[in-house]
Design an enzyme around this catalytic site. Structure first.
Site, PDB file in Angstrom:
ATOM      1  N   GLU A  70       0.673  -1.255   0.023  1.00  0.00           N
ATOM      2  CA  GLU A  70      -0.004   0.007  -0.061  1.00  0.00           C
ATOM      3  C   GLU A  70       0.937   1.183   0.206  1.00  0.00           C
ATOM      4  OE1 GLU A  70      -1.125   2.389   2.570  1.00  0.00           O
ATOM      5  OE2 GLU A  70      -0.849   1.114   4.660  1.00  0.00           O
ATOM      6  N   HIS A  80      -1.224   4.602   8.324  1.00  0.00           N
ATOM      7  CA  HIS A  80      -0.357   4.252   7.105  1.00  0.00           C
ATOM      8  C   HIS A  80       0.949   4.508   7.189  1.00  0.00           C
ATOM      9  CE1 HIS A  80      -4.062   3.406   4.899  1.00  0.00           C
ATOM     10  NE2 HIS A  80      -4.575   4.329   5.651  1.00  0.00           N
TER      11      HIS A  80
END
EC number: 3.1.-.-
Lengths: 557, 557
Positions: free
Chosen positions: B195, B370
């Site tokens: 990601e 993240h």
């Protein structure tokens, strides 16, 4: 609403609880001075609105008392409303030469040039309007030639800062008049109106020179063409681009209407120094080696029709971005513009460009033009006001600005956090805020000013979310019945070809609704319309969870 | 489109060049495994659209080959599309217990519970689907129970990271399986899908514990009631709120449907530890001293109908904010939500609340879930993939992720920056990207899925900006003329009462247009409609600079 004796009144017609459409008013007795006439860009909830300007009904009612519009500087949120103000009334406009240059561009566009007197002033000017004397002081901001204003009234002195920061090493060598400000403070300030945009940010605003250093470094490293986008009005930044282009031996190409216009004004009036022969037109630049070209363009806020956006999608006729070109976004996105700017950055990377932008890089291609907390405290300290009115900001900014004022000695209870339209009246040295004058938003849509109200906007919202259905019935009044089958047209609701069943069912419901009405209602067009809206609305919501506008039209035969 | 021999194919149906609607597919021969089925919230340009989900026509065409949907974690951009997928086809869903809990909430809402098999897995599970073996590894993120996935195929191993960061001191003591990841890397990774959300941000993601410390400090200082808003699914943060409430002796009130539901799932399944008797309902809390109350609520993104927004405007029935209450926004606004969040902060300050929020303060009430650049480099270093496919991000993020991969040793040319629908085929150890399958956005509007297309959206846009005018003409076909005067109805264009002159002029132009037509055209309804649209459109644009939709309706008598 009017007081009997003479008093000093201070209020805002725009700029409080918002960023944009700044307009402040100082009134002493029958003399009114207006400060700035800004516009504001609508957010996405105001469908189809082009611009928001202040409601000026108070000024219209008191036309004969208005002595002047003084404009502190040339940004849109301070001059965007000028043409609309002048369409309603004439008044002399006082501003510095650069600010007047930008106002003239606007008036030319609106074919208003020559209607009002434009008076050029500078920081040494002294004016008198009735019993109000006006003088000025220079401030730094992100556009040249900015002023703060001092109003000498029989009640005492009122200071309006304009937009400012303290940049002690300004690019254009135009320093803030700190000594003059100190003198103003020493002489006593009854009330200070100071801008609050960055009241949430700790520390001091960095100097514009940092941007210049980073631009120069990026220019040195750029292997091919450079495309740099910034606010056209930030002439100091444009000057630094010019310097970096000179150092790296590049011609300068200007793209975008406002870039061309504003640079023109800046050069012509002596605010920008571009060496002879340095400017090239786009076609000329196409034939130069890429490492000899720098394109300076509009569109740093992601505006879809501006040069940068069109370059990023390959839709600009006279220029192109190639792999290994360097694109610099020398501006931070204003809140609300992030997504548009990000999209452009994505497109630029897809073209193979080297892109230098704020987020995620420490290259610093932008500094704010508005003072941070330490700048604001310095202004408050220099001015030592008795009363303080934070202006130009959303509520949380005004709130923080009040705390700052109290931290440097403004007495608790002497800060007025007002709304647009709240009036601060000062008489015999005592201020109170008890009355209001009309204030609010006036919407500009196309050439219409103020003709779009809440009903039209509510309709647009409904139309935008769920579209509409028009049902046409042909009715015979005498026979109290439908002459033919209803006709249904949908727009923005469902695409007819894909929804034939639904449209058939709509017709069936309309027929049934009309047929089921009591006999006496069948000649009442309004009853028929309401019944159709109700039964069809319920059916459509159950079926689709959508609420299109339903518009029954009855043709009487 | 299908290849003849068996090959390994990897592609995305959503999540590339966007944040949202993640859906990735691994196919070997006739075995398809789907990873995630996310939704995406539309931006303001998609008028009236509620949700965007992936175009799944490829999956519909290959229903019989789909072996499983594996869901990495329970965020909306990974599970929001699950109900819509299941409405089209059944397949077993594999996910961890917490993720399944959130999926079950969704399926219950859509009355789909029981239709598909839900299989609970954990990081030690091993599955086999045809020739594909599947195993897992734990990753940290901002929601409990997240997985990365390893697909063992005859071509080699493919790793999908899910969403991750490396938090070496996680609140829930659920550490990343770093040793397992190292082993996976040692065994050889043919392709890594990782990601990219924070690929632009330098350094490492801070640990969630920092937020806990700041929450605790704020709780200690709060003189009265505390209202704290965060993502319901961030159970670690909720746990830290619980701990701070315990330490300051406060009861906990949950406000907002998703907060109540998700906390329920988290407690019931053992992911959240709330002491017996600590939860209070809003009415009970009203009778407690304010310093004994902590309200935990939804709405940190400024959602207008969520608890925080309604509290900020005094429109929440069972709770109120009073002066000196402390409001903490323990979340950063997602790009696009800044203005809504700012409005709420303004309203809270106006109520006299102490507001602690991101901008302008250094209190740090949010960290990202993240990984930043160093986290991404660590994952790439652990996995040592031959091929790299950056996923889950806009183009600039994918671009930066590629540079990071190359910086830690992925060979140039071995990174595939794909689009949704681009297929990476791997055969005999060699990858190439040459073919595409259908991919794109499917719009959900109410109960309609995919029935809103570009024509409807174009109509909505025109309607939203300038409204519409319906012109009804009653015509006699035999006599080739109008039977009565035209009828004009406007909605969202001008407010009729204020624009009588304009509406009169519209009627005049319509009559003139029809009368001026050549005789033979007067029975051609389409010609009449086109002529009216043209002449009226020109007139209105000249007069108003607006372009309303013009809808002529002809009733034939």
């Amino acid at each position: 609403m009017e007081s009997n004796g003479k008093q000093l009144s201070i209020f805002s017609l725009g700029g409080i609880n918002e960023i944009g459409k700044n307009m402040y008013v100082i009134q002493y007795g029958d003399d009114i001075i207006v400060i700035d006439a800004g516009g504001k860009f609508p957010d996405e909830s105001l469908l189809g609105i082009d611009l928001i300007i202040p409601d000026i009904s108070y000024l219209e009612e008191n036309k004969d008392k208005i002595r002047a519009l003084i404009v502190t500087h040339g940004h849109e949120d301070h001059i965007g409303g000028v043409p609309y103000l002048l369409k309603k009334m004439n008044m002399p406009i006082y501003a510095t030469r650069f600010t007047l240059g930008l106002i003239e561009l606007k008036l030319t566009e609106h074919r208003l040039i020559g209607d009002s007197e434009l008076v050029s002033i500078d920081s040494e000017s002294n004016l008198t309007f009735g019993e109000i004397g006006v003088s000025f002081f220079k401030v730094n901001h992100s556009i040249p030639d900015c002023l703060g204003i001092v109003f000498q009234t029989p009640e005492g002195n009122v200071v309006h800062t304009g937009d400012f920061k303290f940049d002690l090493t300004p690019v254009n060598q135009e320093h803030s008049d700190i000594h003059k400000m100190a003198e103003i403070g020493r002489n006593g300030v009854l009330a200070l109106l100071s801008e609050s945009t960055n009241a949430e940010r700790t520390g001091s605003t960095p100097t514009e020179q940092i941007v210049g250093e980073n631009i120069e470094e990026a220019f040195m490293k750029a292997p091919r063409k450079i495309i740099i986008s910034t606010f056209a009005s930030n002439v100091s930044r444009v000057q630094q681009v010019v310097e970096a282009a000179i150092k790296t031996n590049r011609k300068l190409v200007l793209l975008g209407r406002s870039m061309v216009n504003v640079v023109d004004v800046a050069i012509e009036r002596g605010y920008l120094n571009v060496p002879e022969g340095m400017l090239a037109d786009p076609k000329e630049a196409m034939n130069l080696p890429p490492e000899k070209v720098c394109i300076l363009c509009t569109g740093s806020q992601g505006e879809p029709m501006a040069a940068l956006s069109r370059l990023s999608t390959g839709n600009y006729r006279d220029a192109e971005i190639h792999p290994e070109d360097t694109v610099i976004l020398a501006a931070s996105p204003i809140p609300g513009n992030e997504r548009d700017v990000s999209k452009i950055i994505d497109n630029l990377f897809q073209l193979g460009a080297r892109v230098i932008y704020g987020s995620g890089s420490s290259t610093g291609m932008h500094v704010s033009g508005h003072g941070y907390q330490e700048d604001l405290k310095l202004m408050l300290t220099l001015m030592r006001p008795k009363y303080f009115i934070p202006i130009h900001g959303e509520y949380r900014m005004l709130h923080h600005h009040r705390l700052l004022a109290e931290s440097v000695g403004v007495e608790k209870g002497n800060t007025f956090i007002i709304k647009n339209g709240d009036v601060v009246d000062i008489e015999n040295g005592a201020a109170r805020q008890t009355r209001r004058i009309p204030a609010g938003d006036t919407y500009v849509d196309g050439v219409g000013v103020g003709d779009i109200g809440s009903i039209v906007l509510r309709d647009r919202k409904q139309l935008s979310e769920d579209g509409m259905i028009v049902i046409v019935l042909t009715m015979s009044k005498s026979e109290r019945k439908m002459i033919s089958r209803p006709d249904t047209i949908s727009r923005g609701f469902v695409y007819a070809r894909e929804s034939e069943d639904l449209l058939r069912e709509i017709n069936r419901i309309v027929e049934k609704t009309v047929n089921d009405l009591p006999e006496q209602d069948k000649s009442q067009w309004n009853v028929i319309k309401q019944s159709i809206k109700k039964s069809l609305g319920q059916y459509l919501f159950t079926q689709t969870k959508r609420k299109p506008m339903i518009l029954p039209i009855i043709i009487e035969i």
